[in-house]
Motif scaffolding. Structure first.
Motif, PDB file in Angstrom:
ATOM      1  N   ASN A  27      46.288  60.680-106.552  1.00 17.75           N
ATOM      2  CA  ASN A  27      45.901  60.854-105.156  1.00 17.75           C
ATOM      3  C   ASN A  27      44.999  62.069-105.042  1.00 17.75           C
ATOM      4  OD1 ASN A  27      45.829  60.300-102.428  1.00 17.75           O
ATOM      5  ND2 ASN A  27      47.676  61.432-101.976  1.00 17.75           N
ATOM      6  N   HIS A  28      43.957  61.970-104.254  1.00 19.93           N
ATOM      7  CA  HIS A  28      43.030  63.061-103.996  1.00 19.93           C
ATOM      8  C   HIS A  28      42.981  63.253-102.493  1.00 19.93           C
ATOM      9  CE1 HIS A  28      39.157  65.121-103.533  1.00 19.93           C
ATOM     10  NE2 HIS A  28      39.333  65.530-104.777  1.00 19.93           N
ATOM     11  N   TRP A  29      42.767  64.476-102.033  1.00 13.92           N
ATOM     12  CA  TRP A  29      42.802  64.719-100.592  1.00 13.92           C
ATOM     13  C   TRP A  29      41.638  64.084 -99.855  1.00 13.92           C
ATOM     14  CZ3 TRP A  29      39.502  68.184 -97.916  1.00 13.92           C
ATOM     15  CH2 TRP A  29      38.678  68.958 -98.725  1.00 13.92           C
ATOM     16  N   PHE A  30      40.595  63.597-100.564  1.00 14.18           N
ATOM     17  CA  PHE A  30      39.543  62.813 -99.923  1.00 14.18           C
ATOM     18  C   PHE A  30      39.984  61.366 -99.703  1.00 14.18           C
ATOM     19  CE2 PHE A  30      35.640  65.368-101.571  1.00 14.18           C
ATOM     20  CZ  PHE A  30      35.897  66.353-100.647  1.00 14.18           C
ATOM     21  N   ASP A  31      40.981  60.925-100.462  1.00 14.68           N
ATOM     22  CA  ASP A  31      41.450  59.546-100.359  1.00 14.68           C
ATOM     23  C   ASP A  31      42.200  59.343 -99.051  1.00 14.68           C
ATOM     24  OD1 ASP A  31      40.424  58.909-102.823  1.00 14.68           O
ATOM     25  OD2 ASP A  31      42.304  59.241-103.892  1.00 14.68           O
ATOM     26  N   GLY A  32      42.339  58.122 -98.709  1.00 17.39           N
ATOM     27  CA  GLY A  32      43.085  57.805 -97.497  1.00 17.39           C
ATOM     28  C   GLY A  32      42.178  57.160 -96.476  1.00 17.39           C
ATOM     29  N   ASP A  33      42.786  56.628 -95.462  1.00 20.50           N
ATOM     30  CA  ASP A  33      42.063  55.981 -94.379  1.00 20.50           C
ATOM     31  C   ASP A  33      41.952  56.984 -93.240  1.00 20.50           C
ATOM     32  OD1 ASP A  33      41.927  53.188 -95.509  1.00 20.50           O
ATOM     33  OD2 ASP A  33      44.051  53.633 -95.680  1.00 20.50           O
ATOM     34  N   ARG A  54      39.239  52.203 -87.554  1.00 17.88           N
ATOM     35  CA  ARG A  54      39.118  50.841 -88.084  1.00 17.88           C
ATOM     36  C   ARG A  54      37.844  50.719 -88.909  1.00 17.88           C
ATOM     37  NH1 ARG A  54      41.171  47.093 -83.089  1.00 17.88           N
ATOM     38  NH2 ARG A  54      43.319  47.847 -83.176  1.00 17.88           N
ATOM     39  N   THR A  55      38.016  50.761 -90.213  1.00 12.91           N
ATOM     40  CA  THR A  55      36.897  50.611 -91.136  1.00 12.91           C
ATOM     41  C   THR A  55      36.985  49.251 -91.817  1.00 12.91           C
ATOM     42  OG1 THR A  55      38.153  51.570 -92.964  1.00 12.91           O
ATOM     43  CG2 THR A  55      36.868  53.100 -91.595  1.00 12.91           C
ATOM     44  N   ASN A  56      35.901  48.845 -92.452  1.00 14.48           N
ATOM     45  CA  ASN A  56      35.919  47.579 -93.194  1.00 14.48           C
ATOM     46  C   ASN A  56      36.978  47.620 -94.286  1.00 14.48           C
ATOM     47  OD1 ASN A  56      33.858  46.548 -91.625  1.00 14.48           O
ATOM     48  ND2 ASN A  56      32.265  47.178 -93.054  1.00 14.48           N
ATOM     49  N   ARG A  57      37.099  48.758 -94.973  1.00 18.21           N
ATOM     50  CA  ARG A  57      38.088  48.877 -96.049  1.00 18.21           C
ATOM     51  C   ARG A  57      39.504  48.725 -95.506  1.00 18.21           C
ATOM     52  NH1 ARG A  57      38.866  54.360 -99.339  1.00 18.21           N
ATOM     53  NH2 ARG A  57      40.345  54.819 -97.688  1.00 18.21           N
ATOM     54  N   LEU A  58      39.802  49.394 -94.406  1.00 13.74           N
ATOM     55  CA  LEU A  58      41.148  49.301 -93.838  1.00 13.74           C
ATOM     56  C   LEU A  58      41.454  47.869 -93.407  1.00 13.74           C
ATOM     57  CD1 LEU A  58      43.778  50.642 -92.962  1.00 13.74           C
ATOM     58  CD2 LEU A  58      42.686  51.175 -90.778  1.00 13.74           C
ATOM     59  N   GLU A  59      40.509  47.207 -92.780  1.00 13.56           N
ATOM     60  CA  GLU A  59      40.736  45.821 -92.349  1.00 13.56           C
ATOM     61  C   GLU A  59      40.967  44.898 -93.549  1.00 13.56           C
ATOM     62  OE1 GLU A  59      41.272  44.796 -89.226  1.00 13.56           O
ATOM     63  OE2 GLU A  59      41.081  46.894 -88.655  1.00 13.56           O
ATOM     64  N   LEU A  60      40.179  45.073 -94.622  1.00 15.82           N
ATOM     65  CA  LEU A  60      40.361  44.281 -95.841  1.00 15.82           C
ATOM     66  C   LEU A  60      41.758  44.496 -96.419  1.00 15.82           C
ATOM     67  CD1 LEU A  60      39.070  42.591 -98.228  1.00 15.82           C
ATOM     68  CD2 LEU A  60      38.585  44.808 -99.260  1.00 15.82           C
ATOM     69  N   GLU A  61      42.169  45.758 -96.502  1.00 15.00           N
ATOM     70  CA  GLU A  61      43.474  46.065 -97.078  1.00 15.00           C
ATOM     71  C   GLU A  61      44.620  45.618 -96.172  1.00 15.00           C
ATOM     72  OE1 GLU A  61      43.181  50.202 -98.202  1.00 15.00           O
ATOM     73  OE2 GLU A  61      42.139  49.666-100.053  1.00 15.00           O
ATOM     74  N   GLY A  65      47.455  43.316 -97.322  1.00 17.75           N
ATOM     75  CA  GLY A  65      48.777  43.939 -97.323  1.00 17.75           C
ATOM     76  C   GLY A  65      48.986  44.919 -98.462  1.00 17.75           C
ATOM     77  N   ARG A  66      47.881  45.391 -99.056  1.00 22.28           N
ATOM     78  CA  ARG A  66      47.979  46.333-100.179  1.00 22.28           C
ATOM     79  C   ARG A  66      46.628  47.004-100.399  1.00 22.28           C
ATOM     80  NH1 ARG A  66      45.670  44.243-104.839  1.00 22.28           N
ATOM     81  NH2 ARG A  66      45.048  42.078-104.688  1.00 22.28           N
ATOM     82  N   PRO A  67      46.597  48.090-101.199  1.00 24.30           N
ATOM     83  CA  PRO A  67      45.316  48.721-101.508  1.00 24.30           C
ATOM     84  C   PRO A  67      44.433  47.761-102.304  1.00 24.30           C
ATOM     85  CG  PRO A  67      47.149  50.100-102.251  1.00 24.30           C
ATOM     86  CD  PRO A  67      47.720  48.796-101.794  1.00 24.30           C
ATOM     87  N   MET A  68      43.145  47.730-101.975  1.00 22.39           N
ATOM     88  CA  MET A  68      42.222  46.817-102.658  1.00 22.39           C
ATOM     89  C   MET A  68      41.057  47.547-103.322  1.00 22.39           C
ATOM     90  SD  MET A  68      43.283  43.699-102.209  1.00 22.39           S
ATOM     91  CE  MET A  68      41.835  42.734-102.542  1.00 22.39           C
ATOM     92  N   ILE A  69      40.701  48.714-102.826  1.00 26.80           N
ATOM     93  CA  ILE A  69      39.509  49.410-103.293  1.00 26.80           C
ATOM     94  C   ILE A  69      39.927  50.706-103.971  1.00 26.80           C
ATOM     95  CG2 ILE A  69      37.357  50.506-102.539  1.00 26.80           C
ATOM     96  CD1 ILE A  69      37.299  48.403-100.287  1.00 26.80           C
ATOM     97  N   ASN A  70      39.291  51.003-105.115  1.00 27.77           N
ATOM     98  CA  ASN A  70      39.619  52.218-105.859  1.00 27.77           C
ATOM     99  C   ASN A  70      39.364  53.464-105.029  1.00 27.77           C
ATOM    100  OD1 ASN A  70      40.430  51.001-108.266  1.00 27.77           O
ATOM    101  ND2 ASN A  70      38.311  50.715-108.894  1.00 27.77           N
ATOM    102  N   ARG A  71      40.180  54.460-105.273  1.00 31.52           N
ATOM    103  CA  ARG A  71      40.083  55.746-104.586  1.00 31.52           C
ATOM    104  C   ARG A  71      39.700  56.817-105.605  1.00 31.52           C
ATOM    105  NH1 ARG A  71      43.295  54.480 -99.800  1.00 31.52           N
ATOM    106  NH2 ARG A  71      42.867  52.275 -99.656  1.00 31.52           N
ATOM    107  N   VAL A  82      35.674  54.175-116.979  1.00 28.81           N
ATOM    108  CA  VAL A  82      35.314  52.751-117.056  1.00 28.81           C
ATOM    109  C   VAL A  82      35.150  52.176-115.647  1.00 28.81           C
ATOM    110  CG1 VAL A  82      36.157  50.461-117.719  1.00 28.81           C
ATOM    111  CG2 VAL A  82      36.356  52.376-119.312  1.00 28.81           C
ATOM    112  N   LYS A  83      36.052  52.511-114.746  1.00 29.50           N
ATOM    113  CA  LYS A  83      35.957  52.019-113.373  1.00 29.50           C
ATOM    114  C   LYS A  83      34.673  52.475-112.697  1.00 29.50           C
ATOM    115  CE  LYS A  83      40.913  51.740-112.395  1.00 29.50           C
ATOM    116  NZ  LYS A  83      42.000  52.275-111.562  1.00 29.50           N
ATOM    117  N   ILE A  84      34.276  53.739-112.937  1.00 31.08           N
ATOM    118  CA  ILE A  84      33.060  54.268-112.341  1.00 31.08           C
ATOM    119  C   ILE A  84      31.834  53.572-112.923  1.00 31.08           C
ATOM    120  CG2 ILE A  84      31.581  56.314-112.166  1.00 31.08           C
ATOM    121  CD1 ILE A  84      34.216  57.963-112.058  1.00 31.08           C
TER     122      ILE A  84
END
Length: 89
Positions: A27-33, A54-61, A65-71, A82-84
């Protein structure tokens, strides 16, 4: 805690990161909705409210019902590199 000081009135609004779902990795302090927090003081009474931005990421997740995008907190070590490099989601 005590009474609200006489004459104190106004509003305070803060925007900050609040994860809607438990992070999958680090977890990083920049992460989160984005969440707006508001405090209003009128006539010695204090009210608190909060709402997610309400962001596109929050609506997708929310739909999933779970995290979908890397933080940022998940981008550590060799797997994070590798993810980057490959834009893994």
């Amino acid at each position: 805690i005590g009474p609200t000081p006489a004459g104190l009135s106004g509003e305070f609004v803060r925007n900050g990161p609040n994860p809607a779902y438990v992070p999958r990795g680090g977890n990083h302090w920049f992460d989160g909705d984005g969440m707006l927090h508001g405090i209003r003081i009128i006539d010695g009474k204090v009210n608190y409210v909060n709402r997610y931005t309400r962001t596109n990421r929050l609506e997708l997740e929310r739909r999933a019902g779970r995290p979908m995008i890397n933080r940022i907190g998940e981008m550590v070590g060799k797997i994070g590199l590798v993810k980057i490099l490959w834009g893994a989601v």
